[in-house]
Enzyme design. Structure first.
Site, PDB file in Angstrom:
ATOM      1  N   HIS B  62       0.160  -0.219   2.936  1.00  0.00           N
ATOM      2  CA  HIS B  62       0.487   0.669   1.811  1.00  0.00           C
ATOM      3  C   HIS B  62      -0.025   2.095   2.013  1.00  0.00           C
ATOM      4  CE1 HIS B  62       1.040  -3.262  -0.433  1.00  0.00           C
ATOM      5  NE2 HIS B  62       2.199  -2.643  -0.531  1.00  0.00           N
ATOM      6  N   ASP B 154      10.060   0.714   0.449  1.00  0.00           N
ATOM      7  CA  ASP B 154       9.055  -0.344   0.658  1.00  0.00           C
ATOM      8  C   ASP B 154       9.759  -1.674   0.417  1.00  0.00           C
ATOM      9  OD1 ASP B 154       6.891  -1.988   0.787  1.00  0.00           O
ATOM     10  OD2 ASP B 154       5.918  -1.218  -1.025  1.00  0.00           O
ATOM     11  N   SER B 155      10.631  -2.026   1.350  1.00  0.00           N
ATOM     12  CA  SER B 155      11.519  -3.169   1.118  1.00  0.00           C
ATOM     13  C   SER B 155      11.012  -4.408   1.835  1.00  0.00           C
ATOM     14  CB  SER B 155      12.916  -2.847   1.648  1.00  0.00           C
ATOM     15  OG  SER B 155      12.921  -3.027   3.056  1.00  0.00           O
TER      16      SER B 155
END
Lengths: 277, 277
Positions: B62, B154-155
């Site tokens: 992240h 952000d898949s």
């Protein structure tokens, strides 16, 4: 199709591979040996249920284990490779023309035989006149040897019978066996999965060697992947390339040499116990 | 003790984890959702049998997905996060005080609910007044939006229903939805295990964006580990940190920012199809 489950004893993730064929399965005085064929990785060498190398990606490990110290040392002539019966590290060391003597010390002669039979692209250098093969315990060899420029420890995992190569006694003998510019490099597992071992080894090396450093390389077939290599030396800074030589490598280059060392950031703090993770 | 085998459809190594407990198991309109507890990694979010994140190491992904573009862009005010229902990317974007509007576009509302219940440390930012949650298809959202500074995709993996976020159509709408300094970043799988996908995505981005780059981060719980992130932008060089801001991160720092980009060496040649591996 057989599925091979890796028996990595202290990995929180279990890796498994499809084995198209089992090419060899045997037991030596020291360990179980298996060679399997996998569609992606080609031939895979497995010792005591743990993947040691695959034809597809072995060069990441062997080049990075070898060429960092070989390029930071000003003139490596006398080199000892401890372990690495597959011959991959010997192959890389021999790319350096200046090398006059290479002691190849492997405790398990069977591994060398298997490498000659199934992994010719790795064992190709074993008959080079500069290579002297010693089938014996690496710790014993080091005690009886001197004036080494470089010691490369290419062992199995730190637990198990290779543990003797990761003790303060071994590192002290290693230092004695070197000349005054000597360097030792050894793999020290994954910072992601074996942090405590990496830290323990760094702290142990610092008790023996004036110069201690650590660098990393991604190796997809070693659990934790973010693999560490630890260096102990007398005065040479391994981050400095003191000898530019034209050798053929696939992964290693001067830029990767410098980038592979841990930054002052997260990982370095982790090793210095400055943060908890 | 239950063992969880990851169903990663195109990984040559199968990963499996010990599940101390299965905390949640359900099926949405789009996918299967499972949350397991593991002694090393803490809670693990699994979608369609594939590990999306673990509490232990989610910050690598992240932080690196978010902060490269957020630090190279001069003044990111309007940001869209496509996918990432867990909220981890939203949490990272919100660390940047200059952000005025954050569109959080997740097609599967159930994932957001699960994140709020089981992953509070990730979903903590979802109620921030700057966040507007849109439960819809990211490709549709992008077609109706403009003046974005940053788009973060952000898949889930590139195969499956997330594939619409990895097409030339999507990248073209993304470019239209940006202002003249916009940047898009998306994960693009592992160079070790999914080389062809990485290359395909880089070539697709180059057809749409004047500035295309690629950087990597080691993530031990994604098969192949050596994870890639691809950037498409109009004029900003993502390797340049144009905005120094004091935000709290665990892994990302300015040194890692620069080191994470691929060198001119092995990997760069691989992407440019200059070598075969």
């Amino acid at each position: 199709m057989i599925k091979f489950f890796e028996k990595e004893p202290y990995s929180p993730v279990e890796y498994s591979y499809e084995a198209e064929r089992i090419l060899y399965k045997g037991k030596t005085k020291y360990q179980d040996i298996m060679v399997i064929e996998n569609n992606t990785f080609g031939k895979i060498l497995i010792l005591d249920g743990i993947v040691q190398l695959t034809e597809k990606d072995e060069f990441f490990y062997h080049e990075m284990l070898t060429h960092i110290v070989m390029h930071s040392h000003h003139a490596p002539k006398r080199v000892a490779v401890i372990g690495g019966g597959d011959g991959g590290t010997v192959r890389e060391v021999l790319k350096h023309q200046g090398v006059e003597k290479l002691y190849f010390v492997e405790i398990d002669e069977e591994v060398i035989k298997i490498a000659r039979e199934f992994f010719p692209s790795l064992s190709s250098g074993l008959d080079d006149p500069r290579v002297q093969i010693k089938v014996m315990d690496g710790a014993e060899f080091i005690k009886r040897t001197d004036d080494l420029d470089i010691i490369i420890v290419d062992s199995t995992d730190i637990i198990g019978f290779a543990r003797t190569l990761f003790t303060i006694d071994f590192f002290q003998s290693a230092k004695k066996s070197m000349n005054n510019r000597g360097m030792l490099v050894t793999h020290t597992e994954s910072l992601h999965f074996h942090k405590e071992i990496v830290i323990e080894m760094q702290e142990m090396l610092k008790k023996v060697f004036p110069v201690v450093d650590l660098y990393t390389t991604p190796i997809a077939t070693y659990p934790g992947n973010w693999w560490t290599f630890s260096i102990g030396g007398t005065d040479i800074d391994p981050r400095t390339i003191n000898r530019h030589c034209e050798i053929k490598t696939r992964y290693y280059d001067s830029e990767i040499h410098l980038q592979s060392f841990l930054t002052k950031g997260f990982y370095r703090k982790l090793i210095n116990r400055e943060l908890d993770w």
